[in-house]
Design an enzyme around this catalytic site. Structure first.
Site: not given
Lengths: 86, 405
Positions: B163, B295, B306, B332
């Site tokens: 990712c 993210h 995060e 995503h």
């Protein structure tokens, strides 16, 4: 059988050639018929699928003629039919 | 140090077929997550994704090209074409073409080609693959196909770090530009792995939402797969100014780090290090960042980690810096995510407006951030951050600044 192979080869060539079917003789090369090396790869694959054969590494496919391809396919088909597993 | 600027943008995502459509729908807070239509998903537990609506490959490429282009490469080619066109890169100039790089990120590469090939081989009993199978499925095919189409002859390669793939591609492009090795870079990412087997594999991770992606909220229950590509043209300011190109933003800095911790479990230290490195590289203090495109996958753990990482890096400013996750709208996009979300950052700077986290229900006290939820928020923005934290603990953080003249 050879006639059938000839017709099948022309069927496949017609998808990629700039020449019309009736303009292609046994002496017409792939290059002269307006096909490039990428077209040649597609044609080999289509022939392999159509006749269930494996065409060995070709030296210069674009210079091959309709007749060369018909002869090669005829030979490979005959070999396949003659083999014990066929 | 050379300044790096953005002179071209292109994208193909569930939010639209180009960058203007993407930016418009992003700011409207439209959610593109919908039931999967590309294949019969009825046997799957997860039946939703953010697919590019109505995409038909025959509308964009002829049969000859398609025999060489997996879907991920098609998306990359189309996004690159848009970005190159907007930047009006003079690639017909051989010297310029030699000093131009192409760096695209992808996590999965030619997944559809692999899957269809294996189905033919193992299930249908096919005896041979199409001769272009290998050149079509390799991760680097998208970079080389763009190179061939646009006659770019400088450094051309693909990065792959799940990712963060596009984040690493963009970061490496900046390094090549700063080093003086190239003057322009066509960079970003592409992904196309909404396939039966990929969705089934993702199910195994138990991180997928069954209906919607709701990052940072109390009811979040996972991520939703997206697909698409985003490409930026980066250039040294000298190059852009010398040819009179329009400058849309500055790429002020980047940070990269590895958690060195766990293949799937995120750790606070890696993201902290990436964000700190990006701030240092950009020569900015944490207080100078106005917005973070997180993210924000919508999994319980990512959003928690995060949040903690942002709190650690931003200190008291963590309560004022605006945060959102646009993944709630475009899904995503994995290897393309950092590029897609870079475009979200560029749209934010251009419109002075923050794209929201949509589908947000109730606040989670553990994600105590200044979240922009459900509706875009207008506010002055000078510098924005884009985070990508990949499986395997591979992190990138990018900082964009509004274009200064």
């Amino acid at each position: 059988m050879s006639e059938l192979i000839h017709e099948s080869v022309l069927d496949i060539f017609c998808k990629y050639a700039t020449l019309r079917r009736e303009e292609m003789t046994l002496e017409t090369s792939l290059l002269a018929a307006g096909m490039d090396s990428l077209d040649a790869v597609e044609i080999l694959f289509a022939l392999e699928e159509r006749f269930d054969i494996t065409i060995p590494n070709p030296a210069s496919v674009t210079e091959a003629t309709v007749g060369d391809v018909v002869n090669l396919v005829s030979k490979l088909v005959a070999e396949k039919e003659a083999s014990p597993s066929a | 140090m050379k300044q790096i600027v953005v002179t071209g943008r292109g994208s193909l995502t569930a939010l639209g077929m180009d960058y203007p459509a993407f930016a418009e729908r992003l700011m409207r807070g439209e959610c593109a997550i919908a039931p999967i239509t590309r294949f019969d998903a009825s046997a799957l537990q997860i039946q939703v994704a953010a697919q590019i609506p109505g995409y038909q490959e025959q509308d964009w490429f002829d049969e000859g090209a398609l025999s060489q282009l997996d879907r991920f490469a098609q998306y990359g080619m189309l996004a690159a074409q848009q970005a190159i066109r907007e930047a009006a890169l003079p690639l017909q100039d051989e010297q310029f073409a030699r000093r131009t790089a192409i760096l695209l990120g992808t996590g999965c590469g030619g997944q559809e080609t692999q899957e269809q090939g294996y189905h033919r081989l193992y299930v249908q009993g096919a005896k041979r693959f199409h001769p272009f199978t290998v050149p079509k499925l390799i991760h680097s095919s998208v970079a080389s196909q763009i190179s061939i189409a646009h006659k770019v002859t400088g450094p051309v390669f693909t990065t792959s770090s799940a990712c963060s793939s596009a984040g690493h591609a963009i970061a490496m492009s900046v390094l090549l530009l700063r080093s003086g090795m190239v003057d322009a870079a066509i960079t970003g990412g592409t992904e196309a792995c909404i396939t039966f087997a990929t969705v089934r594999a993702w199910e195994g991770l138990r991180v997928m939402a069954k209906s919607l992606c709701r990052p940072f909220c109390k009811q979040r229950d996972g991520m939703v797969l997206g697909e698409g590509a985003a490409v930026l043209v980066l250039e040294t300011r000298e190059s852009a100014e010398a040819r009179g190109a329009a400058i849309f933003a500055e790429l002020a800095g980047f940070g990269m780090s590895s958690d060195a911790h766990n293949p799937v479990q995120a750790h606070v230290d890696g993201p902290v290090a990436a964000m700190q490195a990006a701030l240092q590289d950009a020569g900015l203090s944490a207080e100078q960042i106005d917005y973070i495109n997180a993210h924000g996958t919508g999994t319980h753990l990512n959003d928690l980690v995060e949040t903690q990482a942002i709190q650690q890096v931003f200190g008291g400013h963590a309560r004022t810096v605006a945060v959102s996750s646009s993944k709630s709208m475009h899904g995503h996009t994995l290897g393309a995510a950092s590029a897609v979300e870079s475009l979200a950052c560029l749209a934010a700077l251009q419109e002075q407006k923050i794209p929201p986290t949509v589908n947000f229900l109730d606040a989670d006290p553990q994600c105590d951030l200044n979240l922009v939820t459900n509706q875009a928020r207008s506010q002055p923005l000078s510098a924005v951050m884009n985070n990508s934290f990949a499986f395997g603990g591979l992190n990138t953080s990018l900082i964009f600044k509004a274009a200064s003249t």
